[in-house]
Design a protein around this motif. Structure first.
Motif, PDB file in Angstrom:
ATOM      1  N   ILE A 194       6.032  10.272 -12.782  1.00 57.15           N
ATOM      2  CA  ILE A 194       5.500   8.922 -12.649  1.00 57.15           C
ATOM      3  C   ILE A 194       4.060   8.983 -12.149  1.00 57.15           C
ATOM      4  N   PRO A 195       3.296   7.918 -12.354  1.00 58.25           N
ATOM      5  CA  PRO A 195       1.868   7.979 -12.010  1.00 58.25           C
ATOM      6  C   PRO A 195       1.611   8.235 -10.511  1.00 58.25           C
ATOM      7  N   ASP A 196       2.450   7.687  -9.653  1.00 54.94           N
ATOM      8  CA  ASP A 196       2.199   7.836  -8.229  1.00 54.94           C
ATOM      9  C   ASP A 196       2.758   9.172  -7.742  1.00 54.94           C
ATOM     10  N   LYS A 256       0.819  -1.209   0.000  1.00 49.79           N
ATOM     11  CA  LYS A 256       0.000   0.000   0.000  1.00 49.79           C
ATOM     12  C   LYS A 256       0.857   1.266   0.000  1.00 49.79           C
ATOM     13  N   PRO A 297      -5.495   2.743   4.215  1.00 46.17           N
ATOM     14  CA  PRO A 297      -4.706   3.964   3.981  1.00 46.17           C
ATOM     15  C   PRO A 297      -4.958   4.574   2.599  1.00 46.17           C
ATOM     16  N   PHE A 298      -5.014   5.889   2.556  1.00 39.00           N
ATOM     17  CA  PHE A 298      -5.150   6.668   1.328  1.00 39.00           C
ATOM     18  C   PHE A 298      -6.486   6.433   0.623  1.00 39.00           C
ATOM     19  N   ARG A 332       2.534  10.543  -4.971  1.00 36.71           N
ATOM     20  CA  ARG A 332       3.031  10.572  -3.599  1.00 36.71           C
ATOM     21  C   ARG A 332       4.558  10.543  -3.562  1.00 36.71           C
ATOM     22  N   ALA A 333       5.144  10.021  -4.676  1.00 38.39           N
ATOM     23  CA  ALA A 333       6.599   9.933  -4.723  1.00 38.39           C
ATOM     24  C   ALA A 333       7.235  11.318  -4.744  1.00 38.39           C
ATOM     25  N   THR A 383       5.792   3.099  -3.808  1.00 39.80           N
ATOM     26  CA  THR A 383       5.624   4.010  -4.932  1.00 39.80           C
ATOM     27  C   THR A 383       6.198   3.325  -6.162  1.00 39.80           C
ATOM     28  N   SER A 384       5.882   3.877  -7.316  1.00 42.78           N
ATOM     29  CA  SER A 384       6.351   3.252  -8.550  1.00 42.78           C
ATOM     30  C   SER A 384       7.708   3.814  -8.964  1.00 42.78           C
TER      31      SER A 384
END
Lengths: 79, 339
Positions: free
Chosen positions: B67-69, A32, B256-257, B71-72, A35-36
């Motif tokens: 990148i798609p996420d 969860k 989460p999230f 949060r990174a 990250t990618s």
């Protein structure tokens, strides 16, 4: 006394049911919160495999990929 | 003549070029320096000051990622420091003061006033049916485990780990975490059942105000009450309100999230922990009044029926109502030998 015992048994039963459902629905923390942005090196020299399916077979391992993996291992050791 | 003038002007320019900077330097050196000012004119702490200011003004310091996420892209989250300060510094104190404070107050009350005595008779009256008792005990049993595992989250590493060691504490905490997550579901079901079963008897009315003014009979005089007195109604609405709030924030933390981002989850945890401490203190009060505090009250949930004289002393309006329904008080209870 009887309602109390039945209530405790029911609570445990519902909790077990919840554990099964949550086990199926929830993702683990490392999944969860991932990250990618993780670097996986080149396919064939890591666990991804040449086909990027996460299932490397012995046939995927060639002399070139073996050398590259060894080189990366030495680099990592050196740094 | 012309060559002489040219030589003179060249010398003048040369002197100006050499002496000018020297003179300015000497003049600057003679000026009194202001406190904290660097001789080079630069402020070596400027970057750090800006960083601190940035931390204070921004809840999240983010970069740009392709990148798609997304949060990174979160580099630093200064708001997490406030959460950590609450979690590590304030929460243990708040929980300790609230819970231990309640225990101390009740112990002092018991020592000073003693148990509340109740009259006895040979007759019993049914107070709670099987479904009501089942609901109460299921919710109560879950609450005990949830409370202990929740307290372990706050105090475990400070109080329990030094006693049993890190290995045993790790195993115990993992089991506590599982029980907390899984027993939360029958607890939430119990809260909803309680709401459905008892909401009609817990609507506040004028009798409650009179009961509160009389201090529930503690301050002297008889305090009239229906099926539930004002004190019980406060406990009921506390359980429903806190129970729903704990359920909502708990579910948000379980996934989460999904319902909230990182800030929201930190806020959820602050709310969950704070309400949890108040909830435990409130339930300690409830346990006290239902057992040690008022003589004969445990039988209501323990056996489902109470002494008729006890019921008349504490819930006289409810007894009258039941008698009216049964068209005669003689049918209400059945004679029992006095204990």
């Amino acid at each position: 006394m009887k309602p109390f015992v039945v209530a405790v048994v029911a609570a445990v039963a519902i909790a077990l049911g919840a554990s099964v459902l949550l086990g199926a629905v929830q993702e683990l923390a490392y999944q969860k919160f991932q990250t990618s942005a993780v670097r996986l090196s080149s396919p064939g020299t890591n666990l991804v495999g040449l086909k990027w399916n996460g299932d490397p077979t012995p046939a995927d391992i060639t002399e070139m990929t073996r050398d590259k993996a060894e080189e990366e291992r030495l680099d990592a050791k050196g740094s | 003549m012309r060559s002489g003038l040219k030589l003179l002007s060249t010398l003048l320019v040369a002197v100006t070029l050499v002496a000018g900077p020297v003179a300015v330097g000497v003049a600057l050196a003679q000026e009194p320096m202001q406190a904290g000012q660097n001789p080079t004119g630069q402020d070596p702490t400027a970057d750090a000051v800006n960083e601190e200011l940035l931390f204070k003004h921004e809840s999240t310091i983010r970069g740009v990622v392709s990148i798609p996420d997304k949060r990174a892209g979160n580099l630093i989250q200064p708001q997490g420091r406030e959460y950590r300060a609450f979690h590590e510094r304030w929460l243990p104190w708040i929980a300790a003061v609230v819970i231990l404070g309640m225990i101390v107050v009740l112990a002092a009350f018991l020592l000073i006033k003693g148990r509340m005595k109740s009259p006895r008779s040979a007759e019993k009256i049914k107070r709670y049916n099987v479904l009501e008792r089942f609901t109460h005990w299921m919710t109560a049993a879950c609450f005990i485990v949830l409370a202990l595992s929740g307290l372990n989250y706050i105090f475990g590493k400070r109080l329990l780990m030094p006693l049993i060691g890190p290995d045993a504490f790790g195993t115990a905490s993992q089991l506590a975490k599982y029980s907390h997550v899984y027993l939360a579901w029958p607890f939430m079901l119990g809260i909803l059942l309680m709401l459905a079963l008892w909401v009609k008897d817990n609507i506040p009315n004028r009798v409650d105000w009179a009961w509160l003014k009389a201090g529930g009979g503690v301050l002297g005089g008889h305090a009239h009450a229906g099926r539930f007195n004002a004190g019980q109604k406060v406990i009921f609405w506390m359980v429903i309100g806190f129970g729903l709030a704990m359920g909502f924030t708990g579910i948000a933390l379980l996934f989460p999230f999904t319902l909230a981002g990182i800030h929201g989850m930190q806020l959820m945890q602050v709310v969950h922990a704070s309400i949890g401490a108040l909830f435990i203190a409130g339930i300690i009060l409830h346990i006290y009044t239902g057992t040690v505090g008022i003589e004969g009250s445990f039988a209501a949930m323990g056996k489902g029926e109470v002494d008729l004289a006890w019921a008349r002393a504490h819930h006289d309006l409810w007894v009258e109502e039941q008698q009216a329904k049964a068209a005669g008080g003689a049918h209400l209870g059945h004679p029992q030998p006095a204990e």
